[in-house]
Scaffold this motif. Structure first.
Motif, PDB file in Angstrom:
ATOM      1  N   GLU A 154       0.883  -1.503   0.402  1.00 32.94           N
ATOM      2  CA  GLU A 154       0.020  -0.254   0.291  1.00 32.94           C
ATOM      3  C   GLU A 154       0.708   1.450   0.186  1.00 32.94           C
ATOM      4  N   GLY A 167       2.991  -0.305  -5.686  1.00 29.04           N
ATOM      5  CA  GLY A 167       1.769  -0.818  -5.618  1.00 29.04           C
ATOM      6  C   GLY A 167       0.827  -1.052  -6.399  1.00 29.04           C
ATOM      7  N   GLY A 190      -1.266  -5.025  -1.553  1.00 31.52           N
ATOM      8  CA  GLY A 190      -1.540  -3.564  -1.009  1.00 31.52           C
ATOM      9  C   GLY A 190      -3.085  -2.478  -1.769  1.00 31.52           C
ATOM     10  N   GLY A 191      -3.486  -3.468  -1.333  1.00 30.06           N
ATOM     11  CA  GLY A 191      -4.691  -2.251  -1.702  1.00 30.06           C
ATOM     12  C   GLY A 191      -5.995  -2.341  -2.946  1.00 30.06           C
ATOM     13  N   TYR A 219      -4.630  -3.559   7.883  1.00 26.02           N
ATOM     14  CA  TYR A 219      -6.271  -2.701   7.662  1.00 26.02           C
ATOM     15  C   TYR A 219      -7.105  -3.547   8.896  1.00 26.02           C
TER      16      TYR A 219
END
Length: 279
Positions: A154, A167, A190-191, A219
């Protein structure tokens, strides 16, 4: 079946001489140069698996630039998979653009390893969004039918040693450029998983999975429930990142949010089983 998809192990002799061995790779040193650094052998993992009622673990060394060191890590994985074939699935680590990368991956496949990873782009000094840097490696993995477990970060939030610059956008482009490779993005990609709300992105990421490694540090626990809302609950693989984090800590986090039993079963092993044994 419970499967931990993200476990690092090292040879006992390597750990015994860690003060010397830590100097052999710059990125390995970056990750492990603190007194709190943790190391595990295969036997340490087996003990932890027993405590956590885990049936199988995907095990690998550490991503590194030196092929000699990578072979050393791979030799240990080959050995422990042979000794504990009912417990371990082995992945190989390699520098991506070494002249012997293909040769080493073929050797590892012939010795029984089933994938590649965890590859850390910063450790092997590649930009995964640049096909000229990673295309040949991806092609080799595709030909050998090897899933790729790739470290992704992230790009916002707190800093920690090893937080890299690769990312979600880089991960997306790697998948876009290599659509027929099976890819597991570590640390929730990384999202990247949130972008699967975009239909064209979901189509591009049809062969992409996400592991939960280090989730507790990144998270809130509600992320597990969010995957169901996004519609990607079949693509989430439980990974502890042991010895960094014990699997038991994840179980306690799931209890806090009262994770639905059906979703828990998928994450803790069903999805991984289908990928590894039915894919």
């Amino acid at each position: 079946m419970r499967i931990d998809f993200h476990v690092h192990i090292l040879p006992p002799e390597f750990i015994k001489n860690i003060d010397k061995n830590i100097e052999r790779d710059a990125h390995f040193k970056l990750l492990h140069s603190t007194p709190k650094a943790k190391f595990a052998t295969a036997e340490d993992v087996l003990e932890e698996m027993k405590k956590a009622n885990i049936d199988k673990a995907v095990v690998f060394g550490f991503s590194c630039l030196d092929m000699g060191l990578a072979r050393e890590f791979n030799d240990y994985i080959i050995d422990v998979v042979k000794r504990y074939e009912d417990k371990f699935i082995g992945f190989a680590v390699v520098p991506l653009n070494h002249k012997d990368t293909e040769k080493e991956l073929i050797r590892c496949v012939e010795k029984g390893l089933k994938g590649v990873g965890e590859i850390i782009p910063e450790a092997v000094r590649v930009d995964i969004s640049r096909q000229e840097e990673v295309g040949k490696f991806a092609s080799i993995c595709r030909e050998l039918n090897l899933p790729i477990l790739m470290h992704v970060n992230e790009l916002v939030g707190h800093y920690y040693p090893g937080k890299g610059r690769m990312g979600p956008e880089h991960a997306y482009l790697f998948a876009l450029n290599n659509p027929n490779n099976v890819i597991i993005y570590a640390h929730w990609g990384g999202g990247l998983l949130f972008y699967e709300l975009m239909p064209e992105v979901r189509d591009t990421l049809k062969n992409v999975y996400y592991d939960t490694a280090a989730s507790l540090y990144l998270y809130s626990p509600q992320i597990y429930e969010v995957t169901e809302k996004i519609g990607i609950e079949n693509k989430i693989l439980f990974g502890s990142d042991f010895p960094l984090i014990s699997p038991l800590r994840y179980y306690r986090e799931w209890d806090k949010i009262n994770l639905a039993q059906e979703l828990k079963i998928k994450i803790e092993g069903e999805n991984a089983y289908k990928l590894l044994f039915k894919g």
